[in-house]
Design a protein around this motif. Structure first.
Motif, mmCIF file in Angstrom:
data_model
loop_
_atom_site.group_PDB
_atom_site.id
_atom_site.type_symbol
_atom_site.label_atom_id
_atom_site.label_comp_id
_atom_site.label_asym_id
_atom_site.label_seq_id
_atom_site.Cartn_x
_atom_site.Cartn_y
_atom_site.Cartn_z
ATOM 1 N N VAL A 156 -3.448 -6.082 -4.659
ATOM 2 C CA VAL A 156 -3.401 -4.625 -4.584
ATOM 3 C C VAL A 156 -2.196 -4.224 -5.418
ATOM 4 C CG1 VAL A 156 -3.135 -2.609 -3.142
ATOM 5 C CG2 VAL A 156 -4.390 -4.584 -2.292
ATOM 6 N N TRP A 158 -15.479 2.753 -4.502
ATOM 7 C CA TRP A 158 -15.374 2.707 -5.960
ATOM 8 C C TRP A 158 -16.610 3.327 -6.597
ATOM 9 C CZ3 TRP A 158 -10.848 0.192 -7.493
ATOM 10 C CH2 TRP A 158 -10.212 -0.609 -6.526
ATOM 11 N N HIS A 194 0.847 -1.186 0.000
ATOM 12 C CA HIS A 194 0.000 0.000 0.000
ATOM 13 C C HIS A 194 0.875 1.225 0.000
ATOM 14 C CE1 HIS A 194 -2.954 -2.953 0.951
ATOM 15 N NE2 HIS A 194 -2.203 -3.331 1.963
ATOM 16 N N ASN A 222 -11.748 -0.707 19.061
ATOM 17 C CA ASN A 222 -12.168 0.512 18.371
ATOM 18 C C ASN A 222 -12.938 0.245 17.079
ATOM 19 O OD1 ASN A 222 -11.527 2.838 19.749
ATOM 20 N ND2 ASN A 222 -9.372 2.739 19.177
ATOM 21 N N MET A 245 -7.192 7.802 18.238
ATOM 22 C CA MET A 245 -7.381 6.404 18.579
ATOM 23 C C MET A 245 -6.935 5.475 17.461
ATOM 24 S SD MET A 245 -10.014 6.262 16.386
ATOM 25 C CE MET A 245 -10.903 4.764 16.741
ATOM 26 N N ALA A 246 -6.595 6.019 16.348
ATOM 27 C CA ALA A 246 -6.235 5.154 15.232
ATOM 28 C C ALA A 246 -5.348 5.934 14.282
ATOM 29 C CB ALA A 246 -7.489 4.686 14.494
ATOM 30 N N LEU A 247 -4.541 5.225 13.554
ATOM 31 C CA LEU A 247 -3.748 5.869 12.518
ATOM 32 C C LEU A 247 -4.441 5.630 11.190
ATOM 33 C CD1 LEU A 247 -1.049 7.321 11.850
ATOM 34 C CD2 LEU A 247 -0.175 5.053 11.256
ATOM 35 N N ALA A 248 -4.723 6.698 10.497
ATOM 36 C CA ALA A 248 -5.384 6.553 9.208
ATOM 37 C C ALA A 248 -4.405 6.854 8.097
ATOM 38 C CB ALA A 248 -6.569 7.493 9.116
ATOM 39 N N VAL A 249 -4.432 6.034 7.088
ATOM 40 C CA VAL A 249 -3.567 6.235 5.933
ATOM 41 C C VAL A 249 -4.440 6.327 4.701
ATOM 42 C CG1 VAL A 249 -1.739 5.212 4.547
ATOM 43 C CG2 VAL A 249 -1.707 4.954 7.032
ATOM 44 N N ILE A 250 -4.287 7.411 3.967
ATOM 45 C CA ILE A 250 -5.050 7.526 2.721
ATOM 46 C C ILE A 250 -4.429 6.589 1.699
ATOM 47 C CG2 ILE A 250 -5.879 9.105 0.947
ATOM 48 C CD1 ILE A 250 -6.742 9.934 3.755
ATOM 49 N N LEU A 251 -5.242 5.737 1.142
ATOM 50 C CA LEU A 251 -4.718 4.772 0.182
ATOM 51 C C LEU A 251 -4.762 5.354 -1.210
ATOM 52 C CD1 LEU A 251 -6.498 1.532 1.352
ATOM 53 C CD2 LEU A 251 -4.149 2.242 1.826
ATOM 54 N N ALA A 252 -3.660 5.145 -1.930
ATOM 55 C CA ALA A 252 -3.672 5.516 -3.340
ATOM 56 C C ALA A 252 -4.617 4.566 -4.054
ATOM 57 C CB ALA A 252 -2.272 5.397 -3.901
ATOM 58 N N PRO A 253 -5.143 4.990 -5.185
ATOM 59 C CA PRO A 253 -6.044 4.107 -5.920
ATOM 60 C C PRO A 253 -5.380 2.769 -6.178
ATOM 61 C CG PRO A 253 -6.034 6.274 -6.891
ATOM 62 C CD PRO A 253 -4.973 6.272 -5.843
ATOM 63 N N ALA A 254 -6.198 1.745 -6.117
ATOM 64 C CA ALA A 254 -5.661 0.404 -6.304
ATOM 65 C C ALA A 254 -5.290 0.170 -7.758
ATOM 66 C CB ALA A 254 -6.706 -0.622 -5.871
ATOM 67 N N SER A 271 -0.174 8.040 0.827
ATOM 68 C CA SER A 271 0.168 9.370 0.347
ATOM 69 C C SER A 271 -0.131 10.418 1.408
ATOM 70 C CB SER A 271 -0.586 9.676 -0.954
ATOM 71 O OG SER A 271 -1.948 9.388 -0.793
ATOM 72 N N GLY A 298 -9.850 5.902 -0.560
ATOM 73 C CA GLY A 298 -9.215 4.721 0.008
ATOM 74 C C GLY A 298 -8.447 5.108 1.249
ATOM 75 N N THR A 299 -8.680 4.392 2.325
ATOM 76 C CA THR A 299 -8.008 4.727 3.576
ATOM 77 C C THR A 299 -7.743 3.436 4.344
ATOM 78 O OG1 THR A 299 -9.455 6.676 3.641
ATOM 79 C CG2 THR A 299 -8.090 6.296 5.566
ATOM 80 N N ALA A 300 -6.634 3.399 5.040
ATOM 81 C CA ALA A 300 -6.356 2.268 5.936
ATOM 82 C C ALA A 300 -6.198 2.805 7.347
ATOM 83 C CB ALA A 300 -5.100 1.541 5.493
ATOM 84 N N TYR A 301 -6.770 2.115 8.307
ATOM 85 C CA TYR A 301 -6.702 2.519 9.707
ATOM 86 C C TYR A 301 -6.035 1.407 10.505
ATOM 87 C CZ TYR A 301 -10.391 5.606 8.033
ATOM 88 O OH TYR A 301 -11.122 6.505 7.315
ATOM 89 N N THR A 302 -5.065 1.801 11.301
ATOM 90 C CA THR A 302 -4.471 0.834 12.222
ATOM 91 C C THR A 302 -4.965 1.183 13.617
ATOM 92 O OG1 THR A 302 -2.541 0.737 10.801
ATOM 93 C CG2 THR A 302 -2.327 -0.193 13.005
ATOM 94 N N THR A 303 -5.591 0.229 14.267
ATOM 95 C CA THR A 303 -6.219 0.533 15.538
ATOM 96 C C THR A 303 -6.327 -0.736 16.368
ATOM 97 O OG1 THR A 303 -8.138 1.586 16.562
ATOM 98 C CG2 THR A 303 -8.572 0.159 14.679
ATOM 99 N N ARG A 356 -11.868 0.787 0.526
ATOM 100 C CA ARG A 356 -11.848 1.560 -0.721
ATOM 101 C C ARG A 356 -13.282 1.803 -1.184
ATOM 102 N NH1 ARG A 356 -6.490 0.919 -2.907
ATOM 103 N NH2 ARG A 356 -5.400 -0.625 -1.651
ATOM 104 N N LEU A 388 -5.670 10.094 14.303
ATOM 105 C CA LEU A 388 -7.049 10.246 14.770
ATOM 106 C C LEU A 388 -7.147 10.133 16.278
ATOM 107 C CD1 LEU A 388 -9.052 8.188 12.178
ATOM 108 C CD2 LEU A 388 -9.231 10.629 12.609
ATOM 109 N N GLN A 403 -11.543 4.004 -8.372
ATOM 110 C CA GLN A 403 -11.457 4.186 -6.923
ATOM 111 C C GLN A 403 -11.551 5.674 -6.635
ATOM 112 O OE1 GLN A 403 -8.171 2.405 -4.671
ATOM 113 N NE2 GLN A 403 -8.207 4.210 -3.343
#
Lengths: 161, 170, 458
Positions: B33, C141, B3, C160, B13-22, B6, C151-156, C139, B11, C148
């Motif tokens: 992916v 779409w 992944h 939560n 309580m959580a780390l959010a990562v914006i995902l680049a388009p797949a 970018s 798209g976001t990934a969260y580590t928690t 994601r 947050l 797309q």
């Protein structure tokens, strides 16, 4: 709460009895109900009348129809009773019917308690003996959703503290 | 690395990562992916410029006289409006939607199918407003929905590359 | 911006960056067009009479990697589905209709989703990161162009997961509708139980989707009209503790409550100022009630002195104006005044009494309760009193509260007792879209009243 419901009926009975009387000088009422201690809360409810009633969205002792005379009679008797039982302090709780918004009803019911207190003070009861509270529409005495119930719930109820 | 972040946002309580388009790989790729090119995330300006180029490349070449809208009579226009209205929806409760319109340029194939739809350049500057963008995207979805089918037009007014100008409004 | 500027039916548009990167600030203003031609005189076909149908969206379960992640994948997709459906602006498609599967990350086979009428598709997957840490990736779409768009990934931590599901719901809502969502929020309300003449009223809090309900007070005293602090985990409410009805502050972290100010009269109807530094509320007087601004750090200033009942004040979101309820003109109406109490002006002129005004977080509307002879109604009007619209009407309803995006109102509704013992009475929370549709019952474990919507959680 049973006491309050009893009080409501007792008050109605008194109104019927006193509606045309013009007693200028209230006198202590003899205790007709066996087992009630004179000067007690039960005495106030059964033999004096613990509450007055208000018109919709109004907070004056004066009301429509027979209400004015009935309210004045009740409060006059309360003043006389308080003069007799000087050790009794009272709280007057103002209430409102369910046909109003909660916050406004608290302010309106507070005004009703104040109106009742002011009358008693004008009749010579020391202001320091009377506290007031408002429950808005949160302590109804009648639980129906009709004019009759609402009329009973627009009140100011005096109780011994 | 599967992944390509970018941007990341804390947050609490959580780390959010914006995902680049797949889908940087070719369409149809069955990579799970697809790996993104290893270059650093493009700056906003680079991205915009790249997309401007792409957009120019994707736009059907303007053919003189390809806009057929003015050649349609009222009945033909109404018929097309009826066809497109089938999938046209908007969000009535959004603050300003009631006053929005978006004009699309539809490019047809020889059978009258809508081959592509693009937003009139005059309306494109408004797309930076997320509410307008959402409104315009719903118009694009209405126009490109396969359920619209071929537009019902006389054969002499349809040709591959014919264009129609259509304005969506609530 | 290929997905916007050109939306080809073929999938050549797949080479595109997330549109989230592309916003450039610009004001949206446009001239009115004449029917049939554009501003530049080109002929144009007008497509109007748009329907207000919700957006069809497919939300397959998020793909787990064994253990807890499998269950989490189902639960998160379930919460997102429920949120979007309840908004009334999305129509989640029954998973029974899905064709094929998603692996949670790769480019989907869009034909399968087009075939079932999906316009948006939400995919996601969950990986364990060791211990109770998980990584939730999602994601969004756009199905027709095959793109797309988010798209976001969260580590928690596992615990939560609900908030992650709400946050993802908000991202989807915002991207598809262009307005902020309201799913990562809570509602504080009053839980009612027991007969009405000795009703127990407790402070309670839950997520906006009715989950995680907690009672905050034990019912030993009446609790009424809670409101959220704009940023802190704090609630202002009216409490009858010690038989002394006053406004209190309740700290959600510690559970402690503390009287606000020191007033001889009853204090009621609190609301925080937008800056969170003070509370505006009413104090009863011999002749009614006055409005006060009370600093959280001390100090109080009286803003009205009308000799009537002035109650239920609420600041405009910019803090410059106050709307409130007063019977100074004879019966209950709405008035607006400056933040210093100056220049009050009546704004409600419809039929009936008006109460409980609440300024929209967007600033554009004031919600209210209107009382006519036999019915109560929840409505909205513009801050100058124009454009009144009634959204819901019934035997009794009151106390609207705004979702933080200014899009949805929650209020409570009571049913009439059908006999003298109070049977048939109920009090429930209800939500409604400000466009007047999508009215929904909000589930609570007991009777409920006085809802207050939190801001988006921090």
């Amino acid at each position: 709460m049973n006491i309050q419901i009893l009080g409501a009926f007792a008050a109605v009975a008194l109104l019927a009895a006193c509606s045309s009387s013009e007693t200028a000088k209230p006198e202590p009422v003899a205790n007709p109900v066996k087992g009630i201690v004179p000067g007690s809360q039960e005495d106030l409810v059964a033999n004096v009348g613990d509450r007055i009633f208000f018109d919709f969205d109004k907070a004056t002792v004066k009301g429509t129809g027979a209400k004015t005379a009935a309210n004045m009679t009740t409060l006059d008797k309360q003043a006389a009773w308080l003069a007799q039982w000087k050790q009794n302090n009272v709280q007057i709780a103002g209430n409102a019917d369910e046909r109003g918004t909660s916050e406004y009803n608290i302010a309106l019911a507070a005004k009703r308690a104040t109106a009742s207190r002011d009358y008693l003070v004008a009749k010579g009861v020391a202001a320091t003996r009377i506290s007031t509270i408002s429950y808005g529409k949160d302590r109804p005495v009648a639980l129906g959703s009709n004019e009759e119930a609402w009329a009973q719930n627009r009140n100011a109820i005096t109780s011994v503290r | 690395m599967n992944h390509a972040p970018s941007a990341s946002i804390a947050l609490g309580m959580a780390l959010a990562v914006i995902l680049a388009p797949a889908a940087w790989a070719e369409p149809g790729s069955d990579a799970h992916v697809p790996a993104r090119p290893s270059e650093p995330p493009p700056s906003l300006e680079t991205t915009l410029e790249r997309l401007r180029q792409l957009n120019r490349a994707n736009q059907p070449a303007p053919v003189a006289g390809s806009d057929q809208t003015g050649r349609l009579d009222r009945a033909e226009q109404d018929r097309i409006a009826d066809q497109l209205r089938g999938g046209w929806t908007y969000d009535a409760g959004a603050a300003r939607n009631a006053r929005m319109t978006v004009t699309l340029l539809l490019t047809l194939d020889a059978d009258g199918n809508i081959r592509s739809a693009s937003i009139d350049p005059a309306d494109q500057p408004h797309l930076s407003d997320p509410a307008y963008r959402a409104f315009a995207e719903r118009a694009l979805r209405a126009a490109t929905n396969p359920r619209v089918g071929p537009l019902r037009l006389p054969k002499d007014k349809i040709f591959d590359g014919a264009q129609l100008r259509v304005r969506f409004r609530p | 911006m290929t997905d916007l500027l050109s939306m080809p039916l073929r999938r050549r548009g797949l080479v595109a960056a997330s549109t989230a990167l592309l916003a450039a600030p610009a004001l949206w203003t446009r001239p009115a067009h004449a029917q049939g031609t554009t501003a530049t005189g080109s002929a144009v076909i007008d497509v109007d009479r748009a329907r207000t149908d919700p957006i069809p969206v497919a939300i397959p379960v998020f793909v787990g990697a064994g253990g807890d992640t499998e269950r989490l994948g189902r639960d998160i997709a379930g919460v997102i589905t429920n949120n979007l459906a309840r908004s009334g602006l999305f129509r989640p498609i029954d998973p029974a209709a899905f064709i094929g599967r998603t692996d949670g990350g790769a480019t989907p086979n869009f034909q399968n989703w087009k075939a079932i009428g999906a316009q948006a598709l939400v995919t996601g997957k969950i990986d364990s990161q060791g211990g109770d840490k998980v990584r939730v990736e999602f994601r969004l779409w756009d199905v027709l162009p095959g793109l797309q768009i988010q798209g976001t990934a969260y580590t928690t931590t596992l615990g939560n997961w609900r908030r992650i599901a709400h946050i993802i719901s908000d991202v989807i809502y915002e991207r598809m509708l262009g307005e902020k969502g309201y799913f990562d929020t809570r509602v504080v309300y009053i839980a009612g139980s027991g007969p009405r003449d000795r009703r127990v009223k407790r402070l309670a809090i839950m997520d906006q989707d009715s989950e995680n309900n907690r009672f905050l007070t034990d019912g030993g005293f009446l609790a009424l009209t809670p409101r959220f602090h704009p940023t802190r985990d704090q609630i202002a409410f009216m409490s009858y503790v010690n038989d002394k009805p006053r406004v209190y502050l309740f700290d959600l972290g510690t559970g402690r409550q503390q009287m606000l100010g020191n007033f001889p009269g009853i204090t009621l109807s609190p609301r925080f100022a937008p800056d969170g530094n003070s509370v505006i509320m009413a104090q009863t007087t011999a002749s009614g009630s006055d409005i006060y601004l009370v600093g959280l750090g001390g100090g109080a200033r009286r803003l009205t002195d009308s000799g009537a009942i002035d109650v239920s004040p609420c600041f405009s979101p910019d803090g410059t104006q106050i709307v409130f309820n007063s019977d100074r003109g004879g019966d209950q109406q709405l008035y607006v005044m400056g933040a210093d109490g100056s220049g009050s002006k009546r704004i409600s002129f419809g039929r009936g009494r008006y109460a409980t005004p609440v300024w929209s977080p967007r600033g554009d509307l004031i919600a209210f309760t209107r009382q006519s002879s036999d019915t109560f109604a929840i409505g909205v009007m513009r801050p100058d009193g124009s454009g009144e619209r009634i959204l819901s009407e019934s035997f009794f309803c009151e106390a609207p509260t705004w979702a933080p995006n200014g899009r949805v109102l929650m209020f409570y509704r009571e049913t009439a007792a059908r006999d003298s013992r109070g049977n048939g009475y109920s009090s429930r929370l209800v939500s409604i879209d400000i466009a007047g549709f999508n009215e929904r019952a909000i589930a609570t474990p007991t009777d409920a009243s006085d809802p207050a919507w939190s801001p988006l959680l921090q």
